[in-house]
Scaffold this motif. Structure first.
Motif, short mmCIF file in Angstrom:
data_model
loop_
_atom_site.label_atom_id
_atom_site.label_comp_id
_atom_site.label_asym_id
_atom_site.label_seq_id
_atom_site.Cartn_x
_atom_site.Cartn_y
_atom_site.Cartn_z
N ILE A 57 -73.02 5.43 83.48
CA ILE A 57 -73.99 6.18 82.68
C ILE A 57 -73.35 7.32 81.90
CG2 ILE A 57 -74.62 7.89 84.43
CD1 ILE A 57 -77.53 7.50 83.55
N ALA A 58 -72.17 7.79 82.31
CA ALA A 58 -71.58 8.98 81.70
C ALA A 58 -71.30 8.76 80.22
CB ALA A 58 -70.29 9.36 82.43
N GLY A 59 -70.65 7.66 79.86
CA GLY A 59 -70.31 7.42 78.47
C GLY A 59 -71.52 7.25 77.57
N PRO A 60 -72.43 6.29 77.86
CA PRO A 60 -73.62 6.12 77.00
C PRO A 60 -74.49 7.36 76.92
CG PRO A 60 -73.32 4.21 78.44
CD PRO A 60 -72.34 5.25 78.90
N LEU A 61 -74.70 8.04 78.05
CA LEU A 61 -75.52 9.24 78.02
C LEU A 61 -74.83 10.36 77.24
CD1 LEU A 61 -78.08 10.68 78.89
CD2 LEU A 61 -76.96 11.27 81.06
N GLY A 62 -73.52 10.45 77.38
CA GLY A 62 -72.77 11.44 76.62
C GLY A 62 -72.90 11.22 75.12
N MET A 63 -72.80 9.95 74.69
CA MET A 63 -72.97 9.65 73.27
C MET A 63 -74.36 10.02 72.79
SD MET A 63 -70.98 6.03 72.63
CE MET A 63 -71.51 5.99 70.92
N ALA A 64 -75.38 9.70 73.59
CA ALA A 64 -76.76 10.03 73.20
C ALA A 64 -76.93 11.55 73.07
CB ALA A 64 -77.73 9.47 74.23
N LEU A 65 -76.34 12.31 73.98
CA LEU A 65 -76.44 13.76 73.91
C LEU A 65 -75.70 14.33 72.71
CD1 LEU A 65 -76.05 14.74 77.68
CD2 LEU A 65 -78.12 14.80 76.29
N VAL A 66 -74.56 13.73 72.36
CA VAL A 66 -73.82 14.18 71.18
C VAL A 66 -74.66 13.98 69.92
CG1 VAL A 66 -71.84 13.70 69.69
CG2 VAL A 66 -71.52 13.87 72.15
N VAL A 67 -75.26 12.80 69.78
CA VAL A 67 -76.09 12.52 68.61
C VAL A 67 -77.29 13.47 68.56
CG1 VAL A 67 -77.55 10.79 67.49
CG2 VAL A 67 -75.35 10.11 68.47
N ALA A 68 -77.91 13.70 69.72
CA ALA A 68 -79.04 14.62 69.77
C ALA A 68 -78.61 16.04 69.39
CB ALA A 68 -79.66 14.62 71.17
N ALA A 69 -77.43 16.47 69.87
CA ALA A 69 -76.92 17.80 69.52
C ALA A 69 -76.65 17.91 68.03
CB ALA A 69 -75.65 18.10 70.32
N TRP A 70 -76.08 16.85 67.45
CA TRP A 70 -75.87 16.85 66.00
C TRP A 70 -77.19 17.05 65.25
CZ3 TRP A 70 -72.36 11.86 65.69
CH2 TRP A 70 -71.04 12.21 66.04
N ALA A 71 -78.19 16.23 65.60
CA ALA A 71 -79.46 16.27 64.88
C ALA A 71 -80.17 17.61 65.05
CB ALA A 71 -80.36 15.13 65.37
N VAL A 72 -80.22 18.12 66.28
CA VAL A 72 -80.92 19.38 66.54
C VAL A 72 -80.23 20.54 65.83
CG1 VAL A 72 -81.51 21.05 68.32
CG2 VAL A 72 -81.95 18.62 68.71
N THR A 73 -78.90 20.58 65.89
CA THR A 73 -78.17 21.69 65.26
C THR A 73 -78.33 21.67 63.75
OG1 THR A 73 -76.56 21.58 67.05
CG2 THR A 73 -75.95 22.86 65.11
#
Length: 298
Positions: A57-73
């Motif tokens: 789960i670490a890799g897929p969840l990490g990618m999802a969080l990166v994309v979310a951080a990009w969009a929110v910022t």
């Protein structure tokens, strides 16, 4: 002081665009935000390895969080640009009181509408330069969407190549090929094929650094588990009588050294020999170091 939040918002947007650039399109670098998120998820999964790592789960969840951080910022950054200019420089639909819709949440709402290209139009920029910024934000939103798709389409084939190489090494280990069988034209071709596959995986680690943080749950498809066997094959073939086998063994050993240099330089930073780097790589992925053909650990 309207320029201060505007500059802060522009800085946030440019920071995210830089992070996207280094993460996806600059293979010799690693985006700062994406690296922070992915390494944090990896370390967190190490603490809860009994449940998280086997599930991968670490890799897929990490990618999802990166994309979310990009969009929110990006959304917050553009909202900071809009907010100081509300309500004077915006037009409002009939029934909306401009004085009641000029706060930070309203600016964030406008930013999200533009970023997602919804184009609702109930609150829209009215002055010249703000009217130019709104479609620019929509373009950034499209870039983020395209970048996310390109990232996924790049990382998962890289993972497939890594796991295919590990499975091939597992096949060789389980077939128990003898040194005599390796000392032949077929053995030289086999070693050349392994060196070529290792070169591809080395480039994958350089171009898709985030792929390191994906856990390979099965032993036979875990490269960290199988690299010790590749080192053992290179050592055995060095003593072969066939000159082509010795040459192929030298190429394989060089390919292993290059892979170790990339893994150590970008992720582990041990400064040790290739065999020790591979052992640290295996430990970081929750594995014992892979066995050599003679059954020993590197």
């Amino acid at each position: 002081m309207t320029w201060l939040p505007t500059l802060a918002g522009a800085a946030l947007v440019l920071y995210i665009l830089r992070d996207v650039f280094h993460t996806l399109w600059h293979p010799t670098r690693h985006g700062g935000l994406s690296r922070l998120v992915m390494t944090s998820m990896w370390r967190l999964s190490a603490r809860f390895g009994g449940r998280w790592r086997p599930a991968g789960i670490a890799g897929p969840l990490g990618m999802a969080l990166v994309v979310a951080a990009w969009a929110v910022t990006v959304a917050v950054g553009w909202a900071l640009v809009y907010w100081p200019h509300m309500p004077e420089n915006f037009s409002y639909a009939t029934g909306l009181d401009p004085s009641e819709h000029a706060g930070p949440l309203d600016a964030l709402y406008i930013s999200l509408v533009n970023l997602s290209t919804l184009g609702l139009g109930d609150i829209a920029p009215a002055s010249g330069w703000l009217r130019v910024l709104a479609p620019m934000e929509a373009l950034v939103g499209f870039v983020l969407l395209s970048a996310t798709v390109a990232w996924i389409l790049g990382i998962y084939p890289a993972l497939a190549r890594r796991r295919a190489l590990a499975l091939r090494l597992s096949h060789l280990r389980r077939s128990r090929a003898t040194p005599r069988a390796l000392d032949s034209d077929g053995g030289a071709a086999l070693l050349d094929g392994l060196a070529s596959a290792l070169a591809v995986v080395t480039v994958d680690f350089m171009q898709y650094a985030e792929s390191y943080y994906f856990y390979d749950g099965d032993e036979d498809t875990s490269l960290s588990e199988q690299l010790g066997h590749a080192s053992g094959l290179a050592d055995e073939a060095t003593e072969a009588r066939h000159p082509d086998v010795r040459l192929s063994a030298s190429v394989l050993r060089t390919a292993l050294e290059d892979l170790a240099a990339v893994i150590d330089g970008r992720f582990l930073r041990t400064g040790e020999s290739p065999d020790r780097v591979f052992a640290a790589y295996a430990a970081d992925h929750g594995r014992p170091a892979g066995r050599r053909p003679d059954g020993r650990r590197p």
